[in-house]
Design an enzyme around this catalytic site. Structure first.
Site, short mmCIF file in Angstrom:
data_model
loop_
_atom_site.label_atom_id
_atom_site.label_comp_id
_atom_site.label_asym_id
_atom_site.label_seq_id
_atom_site.Cartn_x
_atom_site.Cartn_y
_atom_site.Cartn_z
N ASP A 53 30.28 18.05 39.72
CA ASP A 53 30.75 18.81 40.88
C ASP A 53 32.11 19.44 40.59
O ASP A 53 32.37 20.58 41.00
CB ASP A 53 30.84 17.90 42.11
CG ASP A 53 29.52 17.20 42.35
OD1 ASP A 53 28.47 17.83 42.12
OD2 ASP A 53 29.53 16.03 42.75
N GLU A 77 28.00 18.23 47.33
CA GLU A 77 28.45 19.53 47.87
C GLU A 77 29.85 19.42 48.47
O GLU A 77 30.67 20.33 48.30
CB GLU A 77 27.45 20.06 48.89
CG GLU A 77 26.07 20.39 48.31
CD GLU A 77 25.19 19.16 48.10
OE1 GLU A 77 25.59 18.06 48.58
OE2 GLU A 77 24.13 19.28 47.46
N ASP A 133 35.16 10.39 43.08
CA ASP A 133 34.49 11.65 42.75
C ASP A 133 35.46 12.81 42.70
O ASP A 133 35.30 13.73 41.90
CB ASP A 133 33.47 12.00 43.84
CG ASP A 133 32.24 11.12 43.81
OD1 ASP A 133 32.26 10.09 43.11
OD2 ASP A 133 31.26 11.46 44.49
O1 CKP Z 1 26.62 15.08 39.56
P1 CKP Z 1 27.85 14.45 40.08
O2 CKP Z 1 28.23 13.19 39.36
O3 CKP Z 1 28.99 15.40 40.13
O4 CKP Z 1 27.49 14.09 41.58
C1 CKP Z 1 27.99 12.97 42.24
C2 CKP Z 1 27.60 12.95 43.69
O5 CKP Z 1 26.11 13.28 46.13
C3 CKP Z 1 28.08 11.70 44.36
O6 CKP Z 1 29.14 12.01 45.24
C4 CKP Z 1 26.88 11.19 45.11
O7 CKP Z 1 27.18 10.79 46.39
C5 CKP Z 1 25.90 12.34 45.10
O8 CKP Z 1 26.17 12.98 43.86
C6 CKP Z 1 24.49 11.81 45.24
O9 CKP Z 1 23.92 11.97 46.33
O10 CKP Z 1 23.99 11.22 44.26
MG MG Z 2 25.66 16.49 38.87
#
Ligand code: CKP
Ligand code: MG
Length: 311
Positions: A256, A34, A292
């Site tokens: 994201d 988020e 990210d």
């Molecule tokens: O789906 P995404 O690869 O965009 O998400 C990545 C994020 O919050 C990453 O920042 C990680 O910390 C998380 O998803 C998670 O909690 O897995």
């Molecule tokens: Mg995702």
């Protein structure tokens, strides 16, 4: 005057360049689905806020400093004196294989509760965004997420829900029983193809899941196809936009970024295809850079990857 409110857990991500079992240097980054979206929108000049709990120590300070440096509104963040910061190890096991390991059970972020969200939501953001990670964090976080999407929907604030299934946090059955009802309050549902049945019937294919969601009141279903781009389903039918070809160095955060691009286009009043073009453009920026969100564009940089399409 807030464009977007996001709710979730921000993590401290520790990245290795080789196998964790042999040690070596780690680099420290801000992560969290988020907060990634909030940063993506702030980079493009929108007013974005992130709400969650952070630890009351230097790691919580790190999270806040990063968000503030990116121009994200952190006024609603609570510092939790009793709980540690959630951590995530991102291990580059081989050049092509990365693994994630969480240390987030009992974290400050997981103690999120309804009270944390009352004031931020009462301020009346134009959009609310959260992902399926937030309700997976704890019982109180699930209640908070459920309360927030219901309250937003009842106040006419459109909700964007990214399914974001994490097998390290819950089973598919647990996820479905929480997320399918949440999707009923969403205007926009974002999912990868293998996540769609978590907001519909078990084993539903894409068309069946989409039909379910549209019938339940969802306006737009976005299906992320990675290197194949993305599809958007609405009552008017389906549109597809190809991905922007780039050299992928780090795919974490791409989802994201995609969502941030879509919501930015929504806030700018773009039509559906142009929203999708901005979404795949931001996804391309995310996979073409390390981290990210570090590589996400400012508004004057959109054309670096998108040409005229998303400018
Ligand atoms: O789906 P995404 O690869 O965009 O998400 C990545 C994020 O919050 C990453 O920042 C990680 O910390 C998380 O998803 C998670 O909690 O897995
Ligand atoms: Mg995702």
């Amino acid at each position: 005057d807030l464009d977007l409110l996001t709710v979730g857990e921000a993590l401290v991500s520790l990245r290795s360049s080789g196998p964790l079992a042999v040690g070596g240097p780690l680099t420290m980054h801000l992560a969290g689905a988020e907060s990634n979206v909030a940063i993506g929108l702030a980079r493009l000049g929108h007013r974005a806020a992130w709400v969650g709990r952070v630890s009351d120590d230097e790691l919580g300070e790190f999270v806040l400093r990063q968000l503030r440096a990116e121009g994200v509104d952190t006024a609603g963040v609570r510092r939790d004196p009793d709980r540690p910061s959630g951590l995530m190890f991102l291990e580059r096991r081989t050049a092509d294989v990365s693994r994630v390991r969480y240390h987030r059970a009992g974290s400050a972020g997981s103690a999120l509760c309804v009270d944390d969200l009352r004031a931020p939501l009462a301020a009346g953001p134009r959009l609310l965004h959260l992902t399926g990670i937030t309700p997976a964090l704890s019982d109180s976080a699930r209640d908070a997420a459920t309360w927030a999407v219901r309250t937003a929907a009842e106040s006419g604030i459109p909700v964007c829900l990214d399914v974001n299934y994490r097998s390290g946090l819950w089973s598919r059955e647990q996820a479905r029983s929480t997320l399918a009802p949440l999707a009923g309050y969403a205007s926009v549902v974002v999912a990868s193809a293998d996540e769609l049945d978590l907001v519909a019937e078990p084993d539903a294919d894409e068309n069946a899941a989409v039909a379910d969601l549209l019938r339940g009141g969802v306006r737009t279903v976005l299906v992320k196809l990675g290197a194949d781009g993305a599809r958007a389903h609405t009552a008017d039918g389906v549109r597809h936009v190809p991905a922007v070809p780039v050299t992928a160095v780090d795919t974490v955060g791409a989802g994201d970024a995609f969502t941030a691009g879509y919501l930015s286009g929504h806030l700018d009043g773009l039509d559906l295809v142009d929203r999708l073009r901005r979404a795949v453009a931001l996804g391309a920026f995310a996979v073409a850079g390390h981290g990210d969100w570090e590589g996400l564009p400012r508004r004057d940089e959109l054309s670096l990857i998108t040409g005229s399409a998303a400018g």
